[in-house]
Design an enzyme around this catalytic site. Structure first.
Site, PDB file in Angstrom:
ATOM      1  N   LYS A 275      46.363  34.781  32.046  1.00  0.00           N
ATOM      2  CA  LYS A 275      47.103  34.451  33.264  1.00  0.00           C
ATOM      3  C   LYS A 275      48.393  33.728  32.901  1.00  0.00           C
ATOM      4  O   LYS A 275      48.491  33.107  31.839  1.00  0.00           O
ATOM      5  CB  LYS A 275      46.257  33.531  34.151  1.00  0.00           C
ATOM      6  CG  LYS A 275      45.055  34.199  34.794  1.00  0.00           C
ATOM      7  CD  LYS A 275      44.322  33.217  35.699  1.00  0.00           C
ATOM      8  CE  LYS A 275      43.050  33.814  36.280  1.00  0.00           C
ATOM      9  NZ  LYS A 275      43.265  34.925  37.224  1.00  0.00           N
ATOM     10  N   GLU A 347      36.545  38.969  34.981  1.00  0.00           N
ATOM     11  CA  GLU A 347      35.366  38.494  34.255  1.00  0.00           C
ATOM     12  C   GLU A 347      34.227  38.100  35.191  1.00  0.00           C
ATOM     13  O   GLU A 347      33.057  38.164  34.807  1.00  0.00           O
ATOM     14  CB  GLU A 347      35.747  37.294  33.366  1.00  0.00           C
ATOM     15  CG  GLU A 347      35.787  35.923  34.059  1.00  0.00           C
ATOM     16  CD  GLU A 347      36.834  35.815  35.153  1.00  0.00           C
ATOM     17  OE1 GLU A 347      37.794  36.614  35.159  1.00  0.00           O
ATOM     18  OE2 GLU A 347      36.701  34.929  36.024  1.00  0.00           O
ATOM     19  N   ARG A 349      32.959  39.457  37.884  1.00  0.00           N
ATOM     20  CA  ARG A 349      32.036  40.537  38.236  1.00  0.00           C
ATOM     21  C   ARG A 349      31.106  40.868  37.070  1.00  0.00           C
ATOM     22  O   ARG A 349      30.017  41.371  37.258  1.00  0.00           O
ATOM     23  CB  ARG A 349      32.850  41.759  38.685  1.00  0.00           C
ATOM     24  CG  ARG A 349      33.770  42.293  37.630  1.00  0.00           C
ATOM     25  CD  ARG A 349      34.845  43.216  38.213  1.00  0.00           C
ATOM     26  NE  ARG A 349      35.890  42.477  38.931  1.00  0.00           N
ATOM     27  CZ  ARG A 349      36.900  43.047  39.568  1.00  0.00           C
ATOM     28  NH1 ARG A 349      36.999  44.357  39.619  1.00  0.00           N
ATOM     29  NH2 ARG A 349      37.803  42.313  40.193  1.00  0.00           N
TER      30      ARG A 349
HETATM   31  N1  BES Z   1      39.135  34.059  39.443  1.00  0.00           N
HETATM   32  C1  BES Z   1      39.978  35.179  39.625  1.00  0.00           C
HETATM   33  C2  BES Z   1      40.227  35.489  41.078  1.00  0.00           C
HETATM   34  C3  BES Z   1      41.066  34.530  41.849  1.00  0.00           C
HETATM   35  C4  BES Z   1      42.404  34.368  41.540  1.00  0.00           C
HETATM   36  C5  BES Z   1      40.528  33.866  42.927  1.00  0.00           C
HETATM   37  C6  BES Z   1      43.163  33.529  42.300  1.00  0.00           C
HETATM   38  C7  BES Z   1      41.293  33.040  43.671  1.00  0.00           C
HETATM   39  C8  BES Z   1      42.615  32.860  43.345  1.00  0.00           C
HETATM   40  C9  BES Z   1      39.361  36.419  39.012  1.00  0.00           C
HETATM   41  O1  BES Z   1      38.614  36.229  37.872  1.00  0.00           O
HETATM   42  C10 BES Z   1      40.509  37.310  38.661  1.00  0.00           C
HETATM   43  O2  BES Z   1      41.264  36.941  37.822  1.00  0.00           O
HETATM   44  N2  BES Z   1      40.587  38.445  39.332  1.00  0.00           N
HETATM   45  C11 BES Z   1      41.643  39.378  39.099  1.00  0.00           C
HETATM   46  C12 BES Z   1      41.018  40.749  39.050  1.00  0.00           C
HETATM   47  C13 BES Z   1      41.931  41.804  38.508  1.00  0.00           C
HETATM   48  C14 BES Z   1      42.227  41.565  37.037  1.00  0.00           C
HETATM   49  C15 BES Z   1      41.267  43.145  38.703  1.00  0.00           C
HETATM   50  C16 BES Z   1      42.607  39.272  40.268  1.00  0.00           C
HETATM   51  O3  BES Z   1      42.196  39.044  41.404  1.00  0.00           O
HETATM   52  O4  BES Z   1      43.808  39.389  40.013  1.00  0.00           O
HETATM   53 ZN    ZN Z   2      37.736  34.371  37.650  1.00  0.00          ZN
HETATM   54 MN    MN Z   3      39.777  36.247  36.103  1.00  0.00          MN
END
Ligand code: BES
Ligand code: ZN
Ligand code: MN
Length: 499
Positions: A275, A347, A349
């Site tokens: 990220k 991660e 899921r």
């Molecule tokens: N923990 C995050 C989701 C998240 C991000 C929740 C910001 C609340 C605020 C999750 O692990 C994630 O990074 N999801 C990605 C999925 C993508 C790579 C398919 C997302 O939502 O961008």
């Molecule tokens: Zn996450």
């Molecule tokens: Mn993530």
């Protein structure tokens, strides 16, 4: 095939990365601001709080002395939403509090507005003297408790909170249980990853198990491989503290079985698909699903609901190191499905997949999972309204209704089967991320592959309030838990759930 052994490297390397000694002196607490008359400090009358709609203001003012009604009129108190007036006694102390809640037909905050009083009123003992006819004294009491939450682990709050003296027409134990559960979840989420890693999160679960006489067990590090949780292991293996599956078991075997599953990513760097600065900033809250699961479990156990509870927390830190899992890797999973890693930032899921599969093995009447799973859920519905997905349509309505009634709203979203195509992999059973479209739906569809045909609900929660609202201080928050508890307490598990 041999695997890199994961041990707790803290011991191996002899480096301390968390301030344990400091922590033990500053443990979390949940002072409740709801008290019974017998628990009062002072003997005089508690300060009367009048919660008023505009059309009730005249009558209320008529019941006051000239000084007080004059005071309210000169400040143009009209009962509008958010208006408050602290009325003086002859000696200058506070005689009564007026609070307006307005008349907006679309007002969804209702009783929750009273939550703003508990954090703004001066220290003292208050009592609800009048409420609009359609207000529930119980919910108003819960709102008071929820609004008085503060995260004091690192920044001491010198001010004593305002207390609400609760009369015996209100079930104070139920209100306190809701406030305590919310406070527990908020504390766990607010605590930064440096003090809430996999070990600390598991300890919090163990503490809760002890408090309620639940059975606690955990599977840690390489034991996850031996016992067939390959995806939890893969996500967490690069972290300083080993990943783990934590389980709580509680209740009588003769009762219907409920599994509650939580995503416990104690920090989400994104992994190799790392990220950026803004994306990582709040990722201490990525164990929010586990916090929600513990909050709901605590309410069920406190109320001793006739439920056989199985709570599973999939705990890992999604870190980066030489042994991190990579894009393109193909993971085995507990169900036997193979998963091609499209993105190491998807991660949650993965760890949930193995935990959901484990939960199905004892044939629960229902499984409920909570996860801070996708940014897409926030794009769709914003931070206040968690979407939920279920493979039993009959659950949409009663669950939505109970949550709305508890001022804990959620919104149904579809498990749109055609989008399963977005998770196709040419070299594995599926991949872990779809494309740019319908991110919350494809994440839920991924999870669905691990629940077999067990009745199941999935809540994609945000776990965070970007700005303070009545009853909801800025920072960590817990959603859907009070609403789900209400539904479960009303016998929700008896809903016909044939597929
Ligand atoms: N923990 C995050 C989701 C998240 C991000 C929740 C910001 C609340 C605020 C999750 O692990 C994630 O990074 N999801 C990605 C999925 C993508 C790579 C398919 C997302 O939502 O961008
Ligand atoms: Zn996450
Ligand atoms: Mn993530």
């Amino acid at each position: 095939m041999s695997h890199t052994r994961i041990v707790n490297k803290r011991k191996e390397v002899g480096l301390t990365t968390s301030y344990d000694s400091w922590r033990s002196e500053h443990c979390m607490s949940h002072p409740t601001t709801l008290i019974r008359p017998s628990e009062r400090d002072s003997s005089g009358a508690a300060i009367a709080v009048h919660v008023l709609r505009p059309d009730a203001v005249e009558d209320a003012l008529a019941g006051l002395n000239a000084l007080q009604s004059g005071f309210a009129r000169s400040r143009a108190f009209a009962g509008e939403a958010g208006q408050t007036a602290l009325l003086p006694d002859d000696d200058g102390s506070i005689a009564a509090v007026l609070m307006g809640v307005g008349t907006e037909a679309m007002d969804l905050e209702r009783e929750m507005r009273v939550g703003q009083l508990s954090s703004s009123l001066p220290t003292g003992e208050y009592a609800l003297a009048s409420l609009p006819d359609d207000f529930s004294a119980r919910l108003t009491t819960v709102a008071w408790g929820m609004g008085s939450y503060r995260f004091t682990r690192y920044l001491k709050d010198a001010r004593e909170p305002a207390l609400l003296v609760v009369g015996d027409t209100v079930d104070i134990d139920g209100a306190r249980a809701a406030v305590t559960a919310t406070g527990l979840g908020r504390d766990l989420i607010n605590t930064p990853a440096g003090d809430m890693g996999p070990i600390a999160l598991a300890e919090a679960a163990r503490d809760l198990a002890r408090e309620h006489g639940a059975e606690y067990s955990e599977i840690v590090g390489d034991d996850l491989l031996e016992q067939n949780y390959p995806m939890i292991h893969a996500v967490g293996r690069a972290a300083h503290e080993a990943p783990r599956l934590v389980e709580l078991e509680w209740g009588d075997d003769s009762h219907p079985r409920l599994a509650i599953i939580g995503k416990g990513i104690t920090f989400d760097t994104g992994g190799v698909n790392m990220k950026g600065a803004s994306g990582a900033r709040l990722m201490k809250k990525d164990m929010g699903g586990a916090a929600h699961a513990l909050a709901l479990a605590s309410m069920i156990m406190a109320a001793k609901l006739p439920i056989r509870l199985h709570c599973l927390l999939a705990i890992a830190e999604n870190a980066v190191s030489a042994n991190a899992y990579r894009p393109g890797d193909i993971l085995p999973s507990r169900t036997g499905l193979t998963v091609e890693i499209d993105n190491t930032d998807a991660e949650g899921r993965l760890v949930l997949g193995d935990a959901l599969c484990k939960a199905t093995e004892s044939n629960p009447a229902l499984m409920i999972d909570f996860a801070t799973l996708t940014g897409a859920a926030r794009v769709a519905l914003g931070p206040q309204l968690p979407p939920f997905f279920t493979n039993r349509d009959a659950l949409h309505e009663p669950v939505s209704e109970h949550c709305m009634r508890e001022l804990d709203p959620v919104w149904p979203m579809p498990l749109w089967q055609p989008y399963r195509a977005m998770l196709r992999s040419p070299i594995a059973d599926m991949k872990n991320a779809g494309g740019r479209f319908a991110g919350a739906v494809t994440a839920a569809l991924f999870l669905e592959r691990f629940v077999a045909d067990t009745p199941w609900m999935h809540f994609d929660v945000y776990g965070w309030n970007p700005a303070a609202r009545a009853g909801h201080p800025k920072g960590a928050d817990v959603y859907a838990v009070r609403g789900l508890f209400s539904w479960l307490a009303a016998g929700g598990l008896n809903t016909p759930m044939e597929s």
